[in-house]
Design a protein around this motif. Sequence first.
Motif, short mmCIF file in Angstrom:
data_model
loop_
_atom_site.label_atom_id
_atom_site.label_comp_id
_atom_site.label_asym_id
_atom_site.label_seq_id
_atom_site.Cartn_x
_atom_site.Cartn_y
_atom_site.Cartn_z
N ALA A 167 0.83 -1.21 0.00
CA ALA A 167 0.00 0.00 0.00
C ALA A 167 0.86 1.26 0.00
O ALA A 167 0.52 2.26 -0.64
N VAL A 168 1.99 1.20 0.72
CA VAL A 168 2.94 2.33 0.69
C VAL A 168 3.44 2.53 -0.74
O VAL A 168 3.46 3.64 -1.27
N PHE A 169 3.83 1.44 -1.36
CA PHE A 169 4.36 1.52 -2.72
C PHE A 169 3.29 1.91 -3.73
O PHE A 169 3.58 2.54 -4.75
N ALA A 170 2.04 1.53 -3.44
CA ALA A 170 0.93 1.83 -4.36
C ALA A 170 0.70 3.33 -4.50
O ALA A 170 0.11 3.79 -5.49
N MET A 171 1.18 4.11 -3.54
CA MET A 171 1.06 5.57 -3.66
C MET A 171 1.85 6.09 -4.85
O MET A 171 1.60 7.20 -5.34
N GLN A 172 2.79 5.29 -5.33
CA GLN A 172 3.53 5.65 -6.53
C GLN A 172 2.57 5.82 -7.71
O GLN A 172 2.73 6.72 -8.54
N GLY A 173 1.57 4.94 -7.78
CA GLY A 173 0.59 5.03 -8.86
C GLY A 173 -0.17 6.34 -8.84
O GLY A 173 -0.41 6.97 -9.89
N PHE A 174 -0.55 6.79 -7.64
CA PHE A 174 -1.24 8.08 -7.52
C PHE A 174 -0.32 9.23 -7.89
O PHE A 174 -0.77 10.24 -8.43
N GLY A 175 0.98 9.09 -7.58
CA GLY A 175 1.93 10.13 -7.97
C GLY A 175 2.01 10.29 -9.48
O GLY A 175 2.04 11.41 -10.01
#
Length: 534
Positions: A167-175
């Motif tokens: 989930a932490v890494f998934a914030m990359q997608g929102f970036g």
Amino acid sequence: MPREQLQVLNALDVAKTQFYHFTAIVIAGMGFFTDAYDLFAISLCTKLLGRIYYFKDDPKRPGTLPPGVQSAVTGVALVGTLAGQLFFGWLGDKMGRKRVYGLTLILMVTCSLASGLSFGNSPKGVMATLCFFRFWLGFGIGGDYPLSATIMSEYANKKTRGAFIAAVFAMQGFGILISGIFALIVSTSFDHAYKAPSYETNPAASTVPQADYIWRIILMFGAIPAALTYYWRMKMPETARYTALVAKNAKQAAQDMAKVLNVELDPEEAKLERLTEDRANSFGLFSKEFLRRHGLHLLGTTSTWFLLDIAFYSQNLFQKDVFSAIGWIPKAKEMNAVHEVYRIAKAQTLIALCSTVPGYWFTVAFIDIIGRFAIQMMGFFFMTVFMFALAIPYHHWTLRPNRIGFVVMYSFTFFFANFGPNATTFVVPAEIFPARLRSTCHGISAAAGKAGAIVGAFGFLYASQSTDPLKTDPGYPTGIGIRNSLIVLGCINFLGMCFTFLVPEPNGKSLEELSGENEEEGVEPKVENRTVPV
């Protein structure tokens, strides 16, 4: 035979999902949001930089930076990221995760702003200062990889640890998504405010002077989310695993986690002293014992991340060139400078919205159900399939009626990269190595990934500026072309499948069980290795 676990660590392993888990995800994840925004926003700006600063150098090909300049602007942040991953990964094990965490954020905020303020008396001067600030921006971004992953893994319970790290890494997608959306907003505003003819109609007037503000605003916006999370990062306590197992302060670890978990915890200082006296668990990174226990694991995490990032960063940083090659984005001569930014941002936003972001969150949903190994193998497999499906009948996809089919197929490669190895290569190195080496080994694995990203960025730059063998336009220089580069990426993804067999499955096990830190002296840690069937 496993030793009895420290109470504070066992409490973390079995803790129910609580508010502090989600707080940690948001705090660590906003760093990754910023990382992705800063790394991928530059791909929205390179054609605009070519129009503004290098219009006279190649008037027949508007929006084209000289190859050396484009490789520097695109790749310098990746070089900085690689250096930052190694340095801050090592520093996180030496000084503690929290103490280093704020420093990376300060670098990211400062250099995001400075990148937008790049100056010079000539185009070379502007590009030189932009590259300087983007290197240090990448250096700060690099530190976020090992620190965020390690902090989240050491905070999480073993039942949902994979989902929390993912989930932490998934914030990359929102970036990536927000970089496209913000570029759409900025370019639309300028396009309405300053009407300009297409390049074909009036080359000199197609790039309005105010266009220079667009790329600067886009790059500077990346400082905002990073700055907003600085206070909360500094409020986070150091992880109990670092405090207890590395700093050897059982009392402080128990106090910190008692506040987080709202329970009473026994420091168990005597038990910690017995654990830390065990010489079998005090080996260093360059020791034979580390090589024997974790050598293949480190080879697996570095090789798969290296191979994945060759493909992933090639796709992300140069998707505009792919879409231009098949005609999904109009020719540069048919647009003015601002509208070109809009069309590139629109393409990136659609890909991110329809495939990149969903792929990340599919991983979050399923990683603790089907495991890391299965997701990584599946991801590499489908990336291989779709790359070959795009490359082999490439001439079919370039025909106008089939272009939407190409975009759909291309989107699936992004989906399975993120519901696959792009997420798992980040998760696994934060789980399988000892606490005193966890951040360092994650940094090494991530740096191998960025080495792959650099190979992908520079390699695809060459390919994208070369002609496709199926094209006959004499205006193109000779080279391997988009089609053959897709075939190469398909082969790279297949190699990623092979090296995945070196990576153990951490699902459902405690961090100490995976690393062997709670084993009796002389007893091998029971970590399942995958072997290639003969």
